[in-house]
Motif scaffolding. Structure first.
Motif, short mmCIF file in Angstrom:
data_model
loop_
_atom_site.label_atom_id
_atom_site.label_comp_id
_atom_site.label_asym_id
_atom_site.label_seq_id
_atom_site.Cartn_x
_atom_site.Cartn_y
_atom_site.Cartn_z
N GLY A 25 0.76 -1.27 -0.10
CA GLY A 25 0.13 0.05 0.06
C GLY A 25 0.82 1.49 -0.19
N PHE A 26 2.19 1.29 0.03
CA PHE A 26 2.92 2.27 -0.15
C PHE A 26 4.26 1.81 -0.54
CE2 PHE A 26 5.77 1.81 3.67
CZ PHE A 26 5.13 0.88 4.14
N ASP A 27 5.18 2.82 -0.87
CA ASP A 27 6.39 2.55 -1.41
C ASP A 27 7.30 2.78 -0.05
OD1 ASP A 27 8.88 4.37 -3.62
OD2 ASP A 27 9.02 2.69 -2.47
N LEU A 28 7.99 1.56 0.28
CA LEU A 28 9.00 1.51 1.31
C LEU A 28 10.16 2.40 1.13
CD1 LEU A 28 9.63 -1.63 3.29
CD2 LEU A 28 11.58 -0.38 2.43
N GLY A 29 10.67 2.38 -0.18
CA GLY A 29 11.76 3.12 -0.20
C GLY A 29 11.63 4.65 0.15
N ILE A 30 10.59 5.23 0.41
CA ILE A 30 10.58 6.84 0.49
C ILE A 30 10.36 6.88 2.21
CG2 ILE A 30 10.03 7.45 -1.52
CD1 ILE A 30 7.09 7.88 -0.48
N TYR A 31 10.51 5.91 3.11
CA TYR A 31 10.35 5.85 4.29
C TYR A 31 11.71 5.38 4.95
CZ TYR A 31 5.40 6.83 3.92
OH TYR A 31 4.25 7.56 3.61
N SER A 32 11.93 5.78 6.06
CA SER A 32 12.87 5.29 6.97
C SER A 32 12.16 3.79 7.70
CB SER A 32 13.34 5.98 8.15
OG SER A 32 13.85 6.93 7.73
N ILE A 33 12.94 2.94 7.94
CA ILE A 33 12.21 1.64 8.53
C ILE A 33 13.05 1.25 9.87
CG2 ILE A 33 11.94 -1.01 8.01
CD1 ILE A 33 10.09 1.01 6.43
N GLY A 34 12.32 0.59 10.70
CA GLY A 34 12.73 0.26 12.06
C GLY A 34 12.51 -0.94 12.24
N SER A 51 17.77 4.42 7.45
CA SER A 51 17.02 5.91 6.89
C SER A 51 16.71 5.75 5.41
CB SER A 51 18.12 7.21 7.26
OG SER A 51 17.48 8.44 7.01
N TYR A 52 15.64 6.60 5.03
CA TYR A 52 15.28 6.44 3.66
C TYR A 52 16.16 7.34 2.76
CZ TYR A 52 13.20 10.95 3.00
OH TYR A 52 12.82 12.50 3.04
N PRO A 99 8.15 8.49 8.33
CA PRO A 99 8.21 9.28 6.93
C PRO A 99 9.50 10.47 7.07
CG PRO A 99 6.80 10.02 8.68
CD PRO A 99 7.15 8.94 9.16
N TYR A 100 10.27 10.24 8.15
CA TYR A 100 11.27 11.26 8.21
C TYR A 100 12.79 10.76 8.02
CZ TYR A 100 7.89 14.30 10.27
OH TYR A 100 6.81 15.06 10.42
N TYR A 101 13.55 11.60 7.59
CA TYR A 101 14.93 11.13 7.33
C TYR A 101 15.59 11.07 8.75
CZ TYR A 101 19.90 12.36 6.36
OH TYR A 101 21.38 12.39 6.28
N LEU A 102 16.12 10.08 9.12
CA LEU A 102 16.92 9.93 10.48
C LEU A 102 18.24 10.20 10.30
CD1 LEU A 102 15.74 6.17 11.12
CD2 LEU A 102 14.57 8.23 11.46
N THR A 103 18.42 11.40 11.20
CA THR A 103 19.85 11.98 11.34
C THR A 103 20.79 11.57 12.35
OG1 THR A 103 18.99 13.46 12.68
CG2 THR A 103 18.96 14.04 10.31
N ARG A 113 8.01 8.99 16.05
CA ARG A 113 7.61 9.08 14.73
C ARG A 113 7.41 7.67 13.62
NH1 ARG A 113 10.60 14.95 13.19
NH2 ARG A 113 9.30 16.05 14.63
N PHE A 114 7.34 6.90 14.34
CA PHE A 114 7.26 5.61 13.52
C PHE A 114 5.69 5.24 13.72
CE2 PHE A 114 11.31 3.87 12.54
CZ PHE A 114 12.09 4.67 13.16
N ASP A 115 5.14 4.71 12.59
CA ASP A 115 3.82 4.16 12.46
C ASP A 115 3.59 3.03 11.72
OD1 ASP A 115 2.82 6.85 10.08
OD2 ASP A 115 4.01 4.94 9.72
#
Length: 127
Positions: A25-34, A51-52, A99-103, A113-115
């Motif tokens: 249902g979404f593009d994993l490539g544009i999200y950071s994943i944990g 980080s994405y 949805p954020y870039y992890l710095t 901010r993970f969902d």
């Protein structure tokens, strides 16, 4: 929008498992994943994130050198390769998106901010 973790199981100490996190249902490539885990009676904790934007990876200290996070954008799937497993790694493992870039490691290990938490997969390390 869904994340489905799989690949858990029963393994002896020192063994290995590879967990998969399939996004739909979404593009994993544009999200950071944990990857996160929760053992009975304990709070959920972050294990590793990627980080994405730049693919930077973060790990909890206890899994550094043993776990490796990766993702395959073509398969819309993230992975957690776990080697040299220990009994204290036993837990239910979940994946989630951010949805954020992890710095920094704090962005990962803080777990905010993970969902889109999906059903987890059980990992049991025991002889």
């Amino acid at each position: 929008v869904q994340l489905q973790a799989s690949g858990g199981g029963l393994v002896q100490p020192g063994g290995s498992l590879r967990l998969s996190c399939v996004a739909s249902g979404f593009d994993l490539g544009i999200y950071s994943i944990g990857w996160f885990r929760q053992a009975p009676g304990k709070q959920r904790e972050a294990v590793s994130c990627v980080s994405y934007r730049d693919g930077r990876k973060y790990y909890q200290d206890s899994v550094k050198g043993r776990f490796t996070i990766s993702r395959d954008k073509a398969k819309n799937t993230a992975y957690l390769e776990m080697n040299n497993l220990k009994p204290e790694d036993s837990a239910t493992y979940y994946c989630a998106r951010n949805p954020y870039y992890l710095t920094s490691s704090g962005d990962c290990l803080g777990g905010t901010r993970f969902d889109s938490w999906g059903q987890g997969t059980q990992v049991t390390v025991s002889s």
